[in-house]
Design a protein around this motif. Structure first.
Motif, short mmCIF file in Angstrom:
data_model
loop_
_atom_site.label_atom_id
_atom_site.label_comp_id
_atom_site.label_asym_id
_atom_site.label_seq_id
_atom_site.Cartn_x
_atom_site.Cartn_y
_atom_site.Cartn_z
N UNK A 1 -50.80 51.37 84.52
CA UNK A 1 -51.07 49.91 85.01
C UNK A 1 -49.82 48.94 84.89
N UNK A 2 -49.14 49.27 85.87
CA UNK A 2 -47.76 48.52 85.45
C UNK A 2 -47.61 47.15 85.57
N UNK A 3 -46.88 46.13 84.55
CA UNK A 3 -46.81 44.65 84.29
C UNK A 3 -45.44 44.22 83.69
N UNK A 4 -45.19 43.23 84.46
CA UNK A 4 -43.55 43.08 83.62
C UNK A 4 -43.96 42.49 82.67
N UNK A 5 -45.40 41.85 81.35
CA UNK A 5 -44.97 41.83 80.45
C UNK A 5 -46.36 42.48 79.86
N UNK B 1 -40.93 45.86 85.96
CA UNK B 1 -40.47 44.78 86.87
C UNK B 1 -40.25 45.52 88.25
N UNK B 2 -40.65 45.54 88.89
CA UNK B 2 -39.87 46.03 90.51
C UNK B 2 -38.30 45.74 90.96
N UNK B 3 -37.89 44.79 90.17
CA UNK B 3 -36.56 43.71 90.87
C UNK B 3 -35.86 44.79 90.21
N UNK B 4 -35.92 45.30 88.85
CA UNK B 4 -35.51 45.85 87.85
C UNK B 4 -34.76 47.48 88.69
N UNK B 5 -33.94 48.26 88.55
CA UNK B 5 -34.21 49.64 89.02
C UNK B 5 -34.03 50.34 87.67
N UNK B 6 -33.74 49.35 86.26
CA UNK B 6 -33.81 50.73 85.87
C UNK B 6 -35.06 51.14 85.08
N UNK C 1 -37.42 54.63 85.10
CA UNK C 1 -38.20 54.47 83.64
C UNK C 1 -39.30 54.67 83.99
N UNK C 2 -39.98 54.26 85.00
CA UNK C 2 -41.43 54.54 85.30
C UNK C 2 -41.38 55.25 85.87
N UNK C 3 -40.52 56.06 86.99
CA UNK C 3 -41.39 57.49 87.36
C UNK C 3 -40.04 58.62 86.43
N UNK C 4 -39.57 58.92 85.74
CA UNK C 4 -38.96 59.34 84.81
C UNK C 4 -40.74 59.59 83.89
N UNK C 5 -41.08 58.52 82.95
CA UNK C 5 -42.03 58.59 81.57
C UNK C 5 -43.33 59.59 82.82
N UNK C 6 -43.35 58.58 83.51
CA UNK C 6 -45.15 60.03 83.94
C UNK C 6 -44.31 61.17 84.57
N UNK D 1 -39.34 41.15 95.43
CA UNK D 1 -40.77 42.03 95.09
C UNK D 1 -41.50 42.81 96.19
N UNK D 2 -41.40 41.37 97.38
CA UNK D 2 -42.21 42.62 98.38
C UNK D 2 -42.14 43.70 99.21
#
Length: 242
Positions: free
Chosen positions: A32-36, A57-62, A66-71, A109-110
């Motif tokens: 579940x992706x969430x900025x907060x 936050x999909x506007x943050x490349x880091x 990091x999300x892809x690496x964690x998964x 974002x979009x």
């Protein structure tokens, strides 16, 4: 679907949360992706099944990387990516009143967020038995509907939002064509007119559909089999013109 893994962006509320709920109920492990992080944790606690909070936050490349690496580290796979995160910033302005900054923020974002997320997840999606990408779009991005001046879609006059969703639709087609040889299905979907925080400032009718009703079609596309469609734009009444 018990071994499958999904990532849903912008999923701590509204349609995104209901998509996460439906995929978890179908037996997928859902990120579940969430900025907060705190809001994401509260949302995940209300959902069934295996739901893992991912600060994203999909506007943050880091954060995207990091999300892809964690998964990859935790599961070694990703079968479904739902690019649900989105913004609508120009309810109060017609095309003549919209400024370039509203377009930049909307595209960030979009469009760029969806592209960054898809690119980061491609190695995992290519490795899935059936990789599926679902881009949450809108008829407000349909050039076919916008080209009919008397249509309700054309009369919304949302320069930033409509142009960003039209760009997302083009991105959907380009990825669908490029990823066909890899067996990755890429589709766009309209959840319909759902009253959510996204259109809270809208002067137009916000719709009577619930987030759960809006999530039904994205969930169906996220669970497609290998013989499912790709490169199509789906709405509750069938195919929407590009």
């Amino acid at each position: 679907m018990s071994n499958s893994v999904a990532l849903v962006t912008g999923a701590n509320k509204g349609i995104g949360r209901e998509i996460a709920r439906g995929l978890a109920a179908a037996g997928l492990t859902v990120y579940l992706g969430a900025r907060d992080q705190e809001r994401g944790a509260r949302a995940a606690a209300e959902l069934p099944g295996e739901v893992r909070v991912l600060r994203l936050d999909v506007t943050s490349q880091a954060e995207v990387d990091g999300a892809a690496a964690r998964i990859e580290a935790e599961t070694g796979r990703l079968d479904v990516l739902v690019n649900n995160a989105g913004v609508a910033l120009d309810w109060a302005h017609g095309p003549a009143g919209a400024d370039a900054e509203a377009l930049r923020r909307s595209f960030e974002v979009n469009v760029f967020g969806a592209v960054a997320m898809t690119r980061a997840c491609l190695p995992l999606l290519r490795g899935a038995e059936v990789g599926r990408v679902v881009n949450v779009s809108s008829p407000l991005g349909s050039l076919g509907l916008l080209s009919t001046p008397e249509s309700p879609i054309a009369q919304r006059h949302l320069l930033a939002y409509s142009s960003s969703k039209a760009a997302l639709n083009a991105v959907t087609l380009l990825y669908a064509n490029a990823l066909r040889p890899d067996g990755v299905l890429v589709n766009a979907v309209s959840p319909g007119l759902v009253a959510t925080d996204l259109n809270a400032g809208s002067p137009f009718p916000r719709g009577e559909r619930t987030p759960a009703e809006g999530a039904a079609l994205p969930i169906r596309l996220a669970l497609l089999g290998a013989d499912g469609p790709t490169g199509q734009f789906w709405g509750e009444d069938g195919i929407i013109p590009w």
